[in-house]
Design a protein around this motif. Structure first.
Motif, PDB file in Angstrom:
ATOM      1  N   VAL A   7      15.364  29.982  43.333  1.00 40.92           N
ATOM      2  CA  VAL A   7      14.591  28.867  43.868  1.00 40.92           C
ATOM      3  C   VAL A   7      13.118  29.089  43.511  1.00 40.92           C
ATOM      4  O   VAL A   7      12.589  30.184  43.708  1.00 40.92           O
ATOM      5  N   LEU A   8      12.506  28.054  43.000  1.00 43.10           N
ATOM      6  CA  LEU A   8      11.070  28.101  42.731  1.00 43.10           C
ATOM      7  C   LEU A   8      10.376  27.286  43.815  1.00 43.10           C
ATOM      8  O   LEU A   8      10.650  26.088  43.969  1.00 43.10           O
ATOM      9  N   TYR A  60      15.941  29.166  37.155  1.00 47.26           N
ATOM     10  CA  TYR A  60      15.868  28.589  38.501  1.00 47.26           C
ATOM     11  C   TYR A  60      16.909  27.485  38.608  1.00 47.26           C
ATOM     12  O   TYR A  60      17.208  26.796  37.613  1.00 47.26           O
ATOM     13  N   GLN A  61      17.455  27.309  39.811  1.00 45.37           N
ATOM     14  CA  GLN A  61      18.474  26.275  40.031  1.00 45.37           C
ATOM     15  C   GLN A  61      17.874  25.032  40.675  1.00 45.37           C
ATOM     16  O   GLN A  61      18.392  23.930  40.542  1.00 45.37           O
ATOM     17  N   VAL A  62      16.818  25.252  41.426  1.00 44.13           N
ATOM     18  CA  VAL A  62      16.236  24.159  42.210  1.00 44.13           C
ATOM     19  C   VAL A  62      14.777  24.492  42.506  1.00 44.13           C
ATOM     20  O   VAL A  62      14.406  25.670  42.610  1.00 44.13           O
ATOM     21  N   THR A  82      14.576  18.703  34.463  1.00 41.88           N
ATOM     22  CA  THR A  82      15.770  18.024  34.988  1.00 41.88           C
ATOM     23  C   THR A  82      16.381  18.816  36.132  1.00 41.88           C
ATOM     24  O   THR A  82      17.441  18.445  36.641  1.00 41.88           O
ATOM     25  N   LEU A  83      15.755  19.912  36.540  1.00 38.48           N
ATOM     26  CA  LEU A  83      16.223  20.617  37.742  1.00 38.48           C
ATOM     27  C   LEU A  83      16.000  19.710  38.950  1.00 38.48           C
ATOM     28  O   LEU A  83      15.054  18.911  38.959  1.00 38.48           O
ATOM     29  N   PRO A  84      16.847  19.845  39.993  1.00 39.15           N
ATOM     30  CA  PRO A  84      16.577  19.070  41.199  1.00 39.15           C
ATOM     31  C   PRO A  84      15.279  19.530  41.861  1.00 39.15           C
ATOM     32  O   PRO A  84      15.042  20.730  41.995  1.00 39.15           O
ATOM     33  N   VAL A  85      14.461  18.556  42.246  1.00 40.87           N
ATOM     34  CA  VAL A  85      13.182  18.858  42.910  1.00 40.87           C
ATOM     35  C   VAL A  85      13.229  18.325  44.337  1.00 40.87           C
ATOM     36  O   VAL A  85      13.529  17.143  44.561  1.00 40.87           O
ATOM     37  N   ILE A  86      12.976  19.210  45.282  1.00 43.13           N
ATOM     38  CA  ILE A  86      12.917  18.820  46.693  1.00 43.13           C
ATOM     39  C   ILE A  86      11.444  18.738  47.074  1.00 43.13           C
ATOM     40  O   ILE A  86      10.705  19.723  46.946  1.00 43.13           O
TER      41      ILE A  86
END
Ligand code: RP5
Length: 177
Positions: A7-8, A60-62, A82-86
């Motif tokens: 996680v970043l 990183y996954q997300v 294109t990684l999911p960004v929260i």
């Protein structure tokens, strides 16, 4: 579960750290590795672009991105990956976090940011874990245990209020009416 950063976590300022440390604590509780960066879409835009662009090749996954005020950080990061960004909108003094909420949630079609509530650092971390849990059975199992413990806590409260009534319940909790 692995301690390799999956996680970043990116904050718009070090002033966001006290609140967002809750997200770090949750990731630590679940044994999921993360990297923490302080970057600003407005003050260091080139660094934001570079970090967002290389995030996927760094495995990183997300990404969790938190910012207050005119909070462009999550959206700008989402533009480069294109990684999911929260996105976590943070409360500011003047507009109470609505400024950040609107800035993060109203992304143009094609560039989504999964926006959690104002100051919702805990939910951001849990959502990141849920995304990782899709392909990581240990994280998924730990999340199921977490939810089961939450449900038990509510059942215990329900049993207690039924057993002693609301007045004694509030007294027990130290709530003065
Ligand atoms: C945003 O501006 C940051 O995310 C922070 O919430 C807010 C204020 O930043 P500082 O002036 O405290 O660095 O970019």
């Amino acid at each position: 579960m692995s301690l390799k950063p999956q996680v970043l976590v990116v904050l718009g300022s070090d002033s966001d750290l006290p609140l967002m440390s809750t997200a770090c604590a949750i990731l630590e509780e679940f044994g999921v590795g993360y990297s923490l960066r302080i970057l600003s879409a407005h003050r260091v835009p080139q660094e934001v672009a570079a970090v967002a662009t290389s995030a996927q090749e760094e495995n990183y996954q997300v990404i969790i991105a938190a910012a207050g005020m005119a909070a462009h950080l999550p959206g700008v990061i989402a533009a480069y990956t294109t990684l999911p960004v929260i996105g976590v909108p943070l409360q500011s003094k003047v507009l109470d976090g609505l400024d950040a909420l609107y800035s993060i949630v109203q992304m143009p079609p094609g560039v989504p940011v999964a926006t959690v509530g104002i100051n919702a650092a805990k939910n951001a971390a849990l959502l990141a874990l849920q995304i990782i849990g899709v392909n990581d059975s240990a994280v998924s199992a730990a999340l199921k245990r977490y939810k089961a413990a939450m449900a038990d806590a509510v059942r215990n409260k329900d049993n207690r209020v039924q057993a002693i009534g609301y007045k004694a319940y509030l007294q027990e909790k130290g709530v003065v009416r």
